[in-house]
Design an enzyme around this catalytic site. Structure first.
Site, PDB file in Angstrom:
ATOM      1  N   HIS A 130       1.411  10.550 -10.295  1.00 54.64           N
ATOM      2  CA  HIS A 130       1.501   9.059 -10.076  1.00 54.64           C
ATOM      3  C   HIS A 130       2.314   9.118  -8.642  1.00 54.64           C
ATOM      4  CE1 HIS A 130       0.034   6.429 -12.865  1.00 54.64           C
ATOM      5  NE2 HIS A 130       0.672   6.986 -13.846  1.00 54.64           N
ATOM      6  N   HIS A 179       1.910  14.269 -15.520  1.00 57.80           N
ATOM      7  CA  HIS A 179       1.288  12.928 -15.317  1.00 57.80           C
ATOM      8  C   HIS A 179       1.980  12.181 -14.320  1.00 57.80           C
ATOM      9  CE1 HIS A 179      -1.080   9.371 -17.110  1.00 57.80           C
ATOM     10  NE2 HIS A 179      -0.093   8.754 -16.514  1.00 57.80           N
ATOM     11  N   GLU A 180       3.383  12.006 -14.595  1.00 57.63           N
ATOM     12  CA  GLU A 180       4.322  11.033 -13.862  1.00 57.63           C
ATOM     13  C   GLU A 180       4.322  11.533 -12.428  1.00 57.63           C
ATOM     14  OE1 GLU A 180       4.833   8.248 -14.945  1.00 57.63           O
ATOM     15  OE2 GLU A 180       4.134   8.932 -16.892  1.00 57.63           O
ATOM     16  N   CYS A 210      -2.795   5.780 -19.709  1.00 60.07           N
ATOM     17  CA  CYS A 210      -1.758   5.331 -18.747  1.00 60.07           C
ATOM     18  C   CYS A 210      -1.617   4.113 -18.751  1.00 60.07           C
ATOM     19  CB  CYS A 210      -2.603   5.630 -17.322  1.00 60.07           C
ATOM     20  SG  CYS A 210      -1.453   5.480 -15.877  1.00 60.07           S
TER      21      CYS A 210
END
Length: 214
Positions: A172, A168-169, A126
């Site tokens: 966030h 993953h994004e 990351c």
């Protein structure tokens, strides 16, 4: 350049960020903005400012370099992310990880759900946690729903590495870091990962470091 004022209106924060040309500063783990759920995008940035912000995210992602970047990673609590992956990897890695090229995409108000029960585990890093990688088990296939930067609806299924990037994004934007989902016994410096765990799949790392794979 200073990070945007956390208490300023979002449009003002973005204008502050864009006051200087070039890549934006990336926020590192420990900053509260990375741990707060983002505000859904609902026109807080007028179209021209949104376009400039998206372009700045693209430039910053390329410069890092990375394959995705979410607005909180530059200090902006808006539910917007960008992804792009040229996937310059050997054929063995491509086959093992399902890593295929992805064009530049803007994800506005994204959410995902797993398709089926298959999970895959690989080392992941990351930009907000520089210098380290860890193995993360994620859904091997997901359905993404969101809008693009033009407001057009997106409803698409992603598999393999693109599915990992989407998860993953989007995480966030929910205030989550990949470490929240990681097998912490696998945590490795980038140097150690390159020296010991460069195999296409993390089986050797699991045996040597003592953790289970799905």
């Amino acid at each position: 350049m200073a990070l945007p004022n956390d208490h300023a209106p979002l449009a003002e924060q973005v204008e502050q960020l864009l006051a200087t040309e070039g890549p934006l500063p990336i926020v590192a783990a420990g900053d509260p903005v990375l741990r707060r759920p983002t505000e859904p995008f609902d026109g807080q940035l007028e179209p021209a400012l949104l376009a400039r912000f998206v372009e700045a995210l693209r430039i910053t992602m390329h410069a890092a370099p990375g394959v995705g970047l979410a607005a909180p990673q530059v200090g902006v609590g808006l539910r917007i992310a960008v992804i792009e992956d040229p996937a310059p990897v050997p054929e063995e890695v491509r086959l093992a990880r399902g890593r295929v090229p992805q064009p530049f995409r803007v994800l506005v108000n994204p959410s995902y759900e797993a398709v089926g029960g298959e999970r895959a585990a690989f080392f992941e890093g990351c930009l907000s946690v520089p210098g380290y990688q860890a193995v993360v088990a994620r859904a091997a296939e997901v359905r993404l729903t969101c809008a693009d930067e033009q407001g057009r609806a997106v409803d698409e299924v992603f598999t393999g590495w693109p599915a990992r990037i989407v998860q993953h994004e989007t995480d966030h934007l929910d205030g989550m870091l990949y470490l929240d989902r990681a097998e912490l016994r696998s945590l490795s410096s980038n140097q150690a990962a390159a020296e010991y765990w460069a195999q296409p799949v993390p089986d050797v790392a699991a045996r040597a470091l003592g953790f289970d794979l799905p």
